[in-house]
Design an enzyme around this catalytic site. Sequence first.
Site, PDB file in Angstrom:
ATOM      1  N   TYR A 138       3.009   9.335  -5.904  1.00 56.25           N
ATOM      2  CA  TYR A 138       4.026   8.107  -5.718  1.00 56.25           C
ATOM      3  C   TYR A 138       5.431   8.473  -6.300  1.00 56.25           C
ATOM      4  CZ  TYR A 138       6.957   3.918  -6.209  1.00 56.25           C
ATOM      5  OH  TYR A 138       7.910   2.841  -6.152  1.00 56.25           O
ATOM      6  N   THR A 163      12.962   4.311  -8.093  1.00 56.58           N
ATOM      7  CA  THR A 163      12.248   3.820  -9.018  1.00 56.58           C
ATOM      8  C   THR A 163      12.610   4.397 -10.483  1.00 56.58           C
ATOM      9  OG1 THR A 163       9.951   3.337  -9.837  1.00 56.58           O
ATOM     10  CG2 THR A 163      10.417   4.908  -8.118  1.00 56.58           C
ATOM     11  N   ASP A 164      12.349   3.425 -11.268  1.00 55.77           N
ATOM     12  CA  ASP A 164      12.299   4.403 -12.704  1.00 55.77           C
ATOM     13  C   ASP A 164      11.455   5.265 -13.122  1.00 55.77           C
ATOM     14  OD1 ASP A 164      10.339   2.627 -13.138  1.00 55.77           O
ATOM     15  OD2 ASP A 164      11.113   1.696 -15.072  1.00 55.77           O
ATOM     16  N   GLU A 165      10.204   5.507 -12.233  1.00 54.89           N
ATOM     17  CA  GLU A 165       9.160   6.105 -12.324  1.00 54.89           C
ATOM     18  C   GLU A 165       9.429   7.806 -11.807  1.00 54.89           C
ATOM     19  OE1 GLU A 165       5.333   5.169 -10.966  1.00 54.89           O
ATOM     20  OE2 GLU A 165       5.545   2.979 -11.562  1.00 54.89           O
ATOM     21  N   ARG A 169      -6.028   5.058 -15.837  1.00 51.85           N
ATOM     22  CA  ARG A 169      -5.069   5.664 -14.780  1.00 51.85           C
ATOM     23  C   ARG A 169      -5.099   7.107 -15.071  1.00 51.85           C
ATOM     24  NH1 ARG A 169       0.298   2.860 -12.766  1.00 51.85           N
ATOM     25  NH2 ARG A 169      -1.296   1.753 -11.462  1.00 51.85           N
ATOM     26  N   LYS A 200       8.960   9.508  -4.256  1.00 46.86           N
ATOM     27  CA  LYS A 200      10.304   8.920  -4.480  1.00 46.86           C
ATOM     28  C   LYS A 200      11.571   9.766  -4.908  1.00 46.86           C
ATOM     29  CE  LYS A 200      10.876   5.007  -3.932  1.00 46.86           C
ATOM     30  NZ  LYS A 200      11.293   4.125  -2.576  1.00 46.86           N
TER      31      LYS A 200
HETATM   32  P1  NAD Z   1       5.674  -3.094  -1.171  1.00 43.74           P
HETATM   33  O1  NAD Z   1       4.356  -2.031  -1.124  1.00 43.74           O
HETATM   34  O2  NAD Z   1       5.144  -4.619  -1.697  1.00 43.74           O
HETATM   35  O3  NAD Z   1       6.089  -3.367   0.302  1.00 43.74           O
HETATM   36  C1  NAD Z   1       6.460  -2.161   1.031  1.00 43.74           C
HETATM   37  C2  NAD Z   1       6.833  -2.717   2.504  1.00 43.74           C
HETATM   38  O4  NAD Z   1       7.051  -1.353   3.271  1.00 43.74           O
HETATM   39  C3  NAD Z   1       5.839  -3.259   3.150  1.00 43.74           C
HETATM   40  O5  NAD Z   1       6.140  -4.556   3.943  1.00 43.74           O
HETATM   41  C4  NAD Z   1       5.231  -2.290   4.235  1.00 43.74           C
HETATM   42  O6  NAD Z   1       4.748  -2.946   5.422  1.00 43.74           O
HETATM   43  C5  NAD Z   1       6.456  -1.397   4.532  1.00 43.74           C
HETATM   44  N1  NAD Z   1       6.090  -0.217   5.066  1.00 43.74           N
HETATM   45  C6  NAD Z   1       5.499   0.487   4.396  1.00 43.74           C
HETATM   46  N2  NAD Z   1       5.236   1.815   5.007  1.00 43.74           N
HETATM   47  C7  NAD Z   1       6.284   1.598   6.323  1.00 43.74           C
HETATM   48  C8  NAD Z   1       6.415   2.551   7.057  1.00 43.74           C
HETATM   49  N3  NAD Z   1       6.104   3.604   7.392  1.00 43.74           N
HETATM   50  N4  NAD Z   1       7.482   2.222   8.016  1.00 43.74           N
HETATM   51  C9  NAD Z   1       7.997   0.769   7.987  1.00 43.74           C
HETATM   52  N5  NAD Z   1       7.450  -0.195   6.876  1.00 43.74           N
HETATM   53  C10 NAD Z   1       6.770   0.371   6.039  1.00 43.74           C
HETATM   54  O7  NAD Z   1       6.706  -2.449  -1.924  1.00 43.74           O
HETATM   55  P2  NAD Z   1       7.742  -3.277  -3.017  1.00 43.74           P
HETATM   56  O8  NAD Z   1       7.139  -3.449  -4.420  1.00 43.74           O
HETATM   57  O9  NAD Z   1       8.342  -4.455  -2.327  1.00 43.74           O
HETATM   58  O10 NAD Z   1       8.634  -2.194  -3.256  1.00 43.74           O
HETATM   59  C11 NAD Z   1       9.655  -2.060  -2.423  1.00 43.74           C
HETATM   60  C12 NAD Z   1      10.459  -0.747  -2.731  1.00 43.74           C
HETATM   61  O11 NAD Z   1      11.182  -0.749  -4.146  1.00 43.74           O
HETATM   62  C13 NAD Z   1       9.831   0.639  -2.718  1.00 43.74           C
HETATM   63  O12 NAD Z   1      10.783   1.633  -2.312  1.00 43.74           O
HETATM   64  C14 NAD Z   1       9.605   0.872  -4.218  1.00 43.74           C
HETATM   65  O13 NAD Z   1       9.376   2.191  -4.412  1.00 43.74           O
HETATM   66  C15 NAD Z   1      10.763   0.175  -4.688  1.00 43.74           C
HETATM   67  N6  NAD Z   1      10.574  -0.263  -6.340  1.00 43.74           N
HETATM   68  C16 NAD Z   1       9.358  -1.053  -6.631  1.00 43.74           C
HETATM   69  C17 NAD Z   1       9.472  -1.580  -7.793  1.00 43.74           C
HETATM   70  C18 NAD Z   1       8.210  -2.533  -8.181  1.00 43.74           C
HETATM   71  O14 NAD Z   1       8.029  -2.980  -9.107  1.00 43.74           O
HETATM   72  N7  NAD Z   1       7.532  -3.113  -7.249  1.00 43.74           N
HETATM   73  C19 NAD Z   1      10.271  -1.063  -8.742  1.00 43.74           C
HETATM   74  C20 NAD Z   1      11.259  -0.320  -8.413  1.00 43.74           C
HETATM   75  C21 NAD Z   1      11.433   0.338  -7.248  1.00 43.74           C
HETATM   76  O1  DAU Z   2       8.493   1.005 -12.653  1.00 41.44           O
HETATM   77  C1  DAU Z   2       8.608   0.907 -11.445  1.00 41.44           C
HETATM   78  C2  DAU Z   2       7.275   0.726 -10.477  1.00 41.44           C
HETATM   79  O2  DAU Z   2       6.358  -0.542 -10.989  1.00 41.44           O
HETATM   80  C3  DAU Z   2       7.432   0.801  -9.113  1.00 41.44           C
HETATM   81  O3  DAU Z   2       8.146   1.935  -8.513  1.00 41.44           O
HETATM   82  C4  DAU Z   2       6.000   0.719  -8.480  1.00 41.44           C
HETATM   83  O4  DAU Z   2       6.318   0.605  -6.839  1.00 41.44           O
HETATM   84  C5  DAU Z   2       5.448  -0.577  -8.771  1.00 41.44           C
HETATM   85  O5  DAU Z   2       4.022  -0.500  -8.130  1.00 41.44           O
HETATM   86  C6  DAU Z   2       5.157  -0.287 -10.524  1.00 41.44           C
HETATM   87  O6  DAU Z   2       4.313   0.603 -10.674  1.00 41.44           O
HETATM   88  P1  DAU Z   2       3.164   0.541 -11.911  1.00 41.44           P
HETATM   89  O7  DAU Z   2       2.058   1.588 -11.845  1.00 41.44           O
HETATM   90  O8  DAU Z   2       3.811   0.410 -13.370  1.00 41.44           O
HETATM   91  O9  DAU Z   2       2.642  -1.007 -11.633  1.00 41.44           O
HETATM   92  P2  DAU Z   2       1.098  -1.624 -11.647  1.00 41.44           P
HETATM   93  O10 DAU Z   2       1.316  -3.110 -11.220  1.00 41.44           O
HETATM   94  O11 DAU Z   2       0.229  -0.755 -10.922  1.00 41.44           O
HETATM   95  O12 DAU Z   2       0.584  -1.319 -12.999  1.00 41.44           O
HETATM   96  C7  DAU Z   2       1.373  -1.930 -14.209  1.00 41.44           C
HETATM   97  C8  DAU Z   2       0.947  -1.525 -15.581  1.00 41.44           C
HETATM   98  O13 DAU Z   2      -0.548  -1.912 -15.439  1.00 41.44           O
HETATM   99  C9  DAU Z   2       0.274   0.003 -15.442  1.00 41.44           C
HETATM  100  O14 DAU Z   2       0.529   0.479 -16.928  1.00 41.44           O
HETATM  101  C10 DAU Z   2      -1.057   0.150 -15.117  1.00 41.44           C
HETATM  102  C11 DAU Z   2      -1.538  -1.290 -15.527  1.00 41.44           C
HETATM  103  N1  DAU Z   2      -2.771  -1.784 -14.975  1.00 41.44           N
HETATM  104  C12 DAU Z   2      -2.478  -1.846 -13.392  1.00 41.44           C
HETATM  105  C13 DAU Z   2      -3.626  -2.278 -12.794  1.00 41.44           C
HETATM  106  C14 DAU Z   2      -3.180  -2.650 -11.191  1.00 41.44           C
HETATM  107  C15 DAU Z   2      -3.918  -1.872 -15.319  1.00 41.44           C
HETATM  108  O15 DAU Z   2      -4.116  -1.922 -16.550  1.00 41.44           O
HETATM  109  N2  DAU Z   2      -4.866  -2.697 -14.648  1.00 41.44           N
HETATM  110  C16 DAU Z   2      -4.895  -2.810 -13.524  1.00 41.44           C
HETATM  111  O16 DAU Z   2      -5.810  -3.224 -12.880  1.00 41.44           O
END
Ligand code: NAD
Ligand code: DAU
Length: 348
Positions: free
Chosen positions: A161, A135-137, A284, A165
């Site tokens: 988190y 992730t970019d985080e 947050r 990562k």
């Molecule tokens: P998500 O939380 O929707 O899904 C995570 C999945 O992993 C679920 O199906 C869960 O059951 C499974 N899981 C969790 N712990 C596990 C374990 N111990 N063993 C086996 N399975 C397990 O996550 P997402 O948003 O789909 O993200 C997927 C990946 O992409 C993550 O690695 C996250 O860091 C990365 N990522 C997410 C975003 C985003 O915006 N959502 C952006 C950049 C990178």
């Molecule tokens: O940048 C990539 C990341 O993006 C991934 O690595 C993470 O897995 C993914 O969850 C996401 O992280 P964020 O923290 O950016 O996503 P989130 O949806 O939790 O929040 C997006 C923005 O919105 C953040 O600035 C927090 C804000 N927010 C979020 C929630 C849940 C609110 O203002 N209110 C809310 O209730």
Amino acid sequence: MNYDLVSGKSVQRVLVTGGAGFIGSNLVRMMVESGSYHVVVLDALTYAGNLANLTDVLDTERCVFELGNITDASRVRQVLADHKPSAIMHLAAESHVDRSIASAAPFVETNVKGTLVLLEAMRELPDARFVHVSTDEVYGTLGPNDAPFVETTPLDPTSPYAASKAASDLLVQSFVRTHGLDAVITRCSNNYGPYQFPEKFIPLMTLNALEGRPLPIYGDGQQVRDWLHVDDHCYGLLAALKRGVSGEVYNFGGDGERTNAAMVSAILAQTGASPDLCTYVADRKAHDRRYAINAEKAHRELGWAPTRNLDEGLQSTIAWYTHNRTWSDNVRSGAYRTYYETQYNTTL
Ligand code: NAD
Ligand code: DAU
């Protein structure tokens, strides 16, 4: 690589960890529909995993599901020995920043220890490739005038988190250097699209708007995220699988920088909900102010570029949540937890 006698295509057997989650399920569907992959999903079905995300492709000839936790070394070894994949795409993770602030231990367990278990198991598959989805985080936060993150930006994670990562990224790099593992690391910005768990910003705000419930905006709502449609992230992951150079990191981003307040305005406009629902709540802890991605390396070396424009992609995503209320109702009520049990006639 196998050869499909009916289509005449070569078919790659790939294990996808976390394939029942948001990005994983979109990736698995894309891979199965392409006809070029046989996918094995390994997922523990935590609260974020939902097998209903995969109903249309699951248990077809091209997609099988294995229940398992990536921290369980013997289960991981067994699944790898049974299926002998030529690649692992590693998406399983604890992924929600707010949950990591409330309790960091599950993040270290899955994201760090789970990744290590997979890396150790990869040593039994010397010819297989590992795509580590990060992730970019891991780069931390940017000021309003800072240049976007590049792959050499120092790691400076803020939340537990992001720290977990970053630790997993470093483990992957250490296995490339120490054991000659064939692995690439991808770092993507915020994804949006169908099947995202509705505790994340876009589905949460959309569903609350549709239901006339308050929209909880953290702090002043001026935090900036760079939104990328999940399909474009998945195209990037497949490009990294095919064309990435081992040991390299690739950033993916959508050139879609928006403030959270602007995203909420777009959601209100499309759903017709009242702006009075906007509720500014406590920020947050250590909230990263801005993320922005420079994805030129992926453009240049992987031939990847986003295909979805943010306005159009957001519109179709809001429409998806509007028209798939059974899916979101089942998630919000907890009924989705019984899907696996009914499907496989067993208990989780
Ligand atoms: P998500 O939380 O929707 O899904 C995570 C999945 O992993 C679920 O199906 C869960 O059951 C499974 N899981 C969790 N712990 C596990 C374990 N111990 N063993 C086996 N399975 C397990 O996550 P997402 O948003 O789909 O993200 C997927 C990946 O992409 C993550 O690695 C996250 O860091 C990365 N990522 C997410 C975003 C985003 O915006 N959502 C952006 C950049 C990178
Ligand atoms: O940048 C990539 C990341 O993006 C991934 O690595 C993470 O897995 C993914 O969850 C996401 O992280 P964020 O923290 O950016 O996503 P989130 O949806 O939790 O929040 C997006 C923005 O919105 C953040 O600035 C927090 C804000 N927010 C979020 C929630 C849940 C609110 O203002 N209110 C809310 O209730």
